[in-house]
Write an enzyme that holds these catalytic residues in place. Structure first.
Site, short mmCIF file in Angstrom:
data_model
loop_
_atom_site.label_atom_id
_atom_site.label_comp_id
_atom_site.label_asym_id
_atom_site.label_seq_id
_atom_site.Cartn_x
_atom_site.Cartn_y
_atom_site.Cartn_z
N ILE A 15 6.10 5.58 -5.84
CA ILE A 15 5.97 4.13 -6.01
C ILE A 15 6.67 3.66 -7.28
O ILE A 15 7.21 2.56 -7.34
CB ILE A 15 4.49 3.70 -6.00
CG1 ILE A 15 4.41 2.16 -5.93
CG2 ILE A 15 3.73 4.25 -7.21
CD1 ILE A 15 3.02 1.62 -5.71
N ALA A 16 6.70 4.52 -8.30
CA ALA A 16 7.38 4.16 -9.55
C ALA A 16 8.88 4.07 -9.32
O ALA A 16 9.54 3.10 -9.73
CB ALA A 16 7.07 5.18 -10.63
N LEU A 29 0.21 7.90 -11.99
CA LEU A 29 -0.25 9.26 -11.73
C LEU A 29 -1.33 9.28 -10.65
O LEU A 29 -1.95 8.26 -10.36
CB LEU A 29 -0.80 9.86 -13.02
CG LEU A 29 0.20 9.99 -14.18
CD1 LEU A 29 -0.51 10.42 -15.45
CD2 LEU A 29 1.32 10.96 -13.83
N LYS A 77 -3.50 1.57 -8.67
CA LYS A 77 -4.84 1.36 -8.13
C LYS A 77 -5.35 2.63 -7.47
O LYS A 77 -4.56 3.37 -6.88
CB LYS A 77 -4.79 0.22 -7.12
CG LYS A 77 -3.85 0.55 -5.97
CD LYS A 77 -3.49 -0.61 -5.13
CE LYS A 77 -2.59 -0.17 -4.02
NZ LYS A 77 -1.40 0.58 -4.47
N TYR A 113 0.53 1.55 12.36
CA TYR A 113 0.57 0.67 11.19
C TYR A 113 -0.10 -0.67 11.51
O TYR A 113 0.14 -1.30 12.55
CB TYR A 113 2.01 0.42 10.76
CG TYR A 113 2.13 -0.42 9.51
CD1 TYR A 113 1.92 0.14 8.26
CD2 TYR A 113 2.40 -1.78 9.59
CE1 TYR A 113 2.00 -0.63 7.10
CE2 TYR A 113 2.48 -2.56 8.45
CZ TYR A 113 2.29 -1.98 7.21
OH TYR A 113 2.36 -2.75 6.08
#
Length: 337
Positions: A15-16, A74, A97, A235
């Site tokens: 995600i980063a 993390l 989150k 999904y």
């Protein structure tokens, strides 16, 4: 001209690299100073992509005095340690989150941030999308009459067996990864007095973490909220609000692309209307909100984040206490709903 907020990134999570670092790099409010990893080569590859410094080790990044704030993507089980370490080096923190998987730990981290005059913000991005504010206005204007119920689901297809979200020692599981979205949407739209009636968590065959679940909640005024989530499903990312005079639907509710045209479906009697809004980049909006809060030293309202954490912890306890049944209730723990 106001100088940009100088940010370091602790960890090279997907995600980063895929979402947050591009948003940081594109923001006029942010300067990415450094990226840290325990893998020296990985840090170098990511840093080269985003034209910043590579740092070997998280503590080494926190020791830098040219960084004002950090982003911590993390795994959930190790995230609190580094959020706390960042706060103790007087750095603002944007944390993935949930901030932690336990309410007491989350509360303590926010109290630590407040005691030091620092911003700690949880990276729940969809709440920064304008569409949900438009939904709030419709509810306040009585578009549905008296609100009766809320229904939300966020489910994703199966992950690779090696994915960290299947690892219990890293805080994996569907509740903490995807269940947080419909729960937060319920709080965002129904208010922090929302409480749990019952909850269940299910493990897929051969899995060591919960892979699906559901919960039933209600407000003191009797509005019910049904949420469902899972990570071995087709999904689904949507919610619906039903009232005495109409209903409202939102699809692609939680992770819409920046170029997506947001639509709110409004149904009253035999009439159906599509309210179409301008595209909005919720990732960029989140980054801007964090930068503004850190610069001003004024944290955003944390009441929903703390209530969300409390409810997540209680859902885990309720489901664990009633694992022998199909559905655990708040009564199982003598918790008033």
């Amino acid at each position: 001209m106001i100088a940009p907020l100088r940010v370091g990134v602790i960890g090279c999570a997907n995600i980063a690299v895929r979402r947050m670092l591009p948003a940081f790099a594109a923001s006029p409010d942010i300067e990415v100073v450094a990226v840290a990893s325990r893998d020296r080569d990985k840090a170098r590859r990511v840093a080269d992509t985003f034209d910043c410094r590579a740092v070997h080790g998280y503590a080494e990044l926190l020791a830098r005095d040219d960084i004002h704030a950090v982003y911590v993507p993390l795994p959930a089980a190790v995230r609190p340690r580094w959020v706390e370490a960042a706060l103790r080096t007087n750095k603002h923190v944007l944390a993935e989150k949930p901030v932690s998987t336990e309410y007491a730990c989350t509360r303590d981290l926010f109290e630590l941030a407040a005691s030091r005059g620092l911003v700690l913000m949880e990276n729940v991005m969809f709440v920064h999308h304008r569409r949900h504010e438009a939904v709030r206005h419709l509810l306040a204007d009585g578009a549905l009459g008296e609100l009766r119920s809320f229904h939300a689901a966020f489910t994703i297809p199966p992950l690779a067996d090696s994915d960290i979200r299947y690892r219990p020692e890293l805080g994996g599981g569907a509740l903490m990864d995807v269940g947080i979205y419909p729960l937060r949407a319920a709080l965002h739209l129904l208010g922090p007095e929302l409480d749990i009636i019952g909850a269940c968590l299910t493990r897929g065959t051969g899995r060591q973490v919960d892979t699906s679940g559901a919960a039933l909640l209600r407000t003191p005024g009797g509005v019910t909220a049904q949420i469902a989530f899972g990570m071995e499903h087709t999904y689904r990312s949507a919610y619906e609000l039903r009232g005495s005079e109409g209903s409202l639907t939102v699809d692609r509710a939680f992770t819409p692309p920046a170029e997506d045209v947001p639509v709110i479906g409004l149904h009253r009697g035999a009439k159906a209307e599509e309210i179409r809004l301008e595209p909005h980049d919720q990732v960029a909006a989140t980054v801007a909100a964090f930068a503004a809060a850190a610069r001003a030293g004024t944290p955003p309202d944390t009441s929903d984040t703390l209530r969300q954490s409390e409810l997540l912890s209680r859902m885990v306890r309720i489901a664990a206490r009633s694992e022998h049944t199909a559905w655990g209730t708040a009564q199982d723990l003598k918790i008033s709903a």
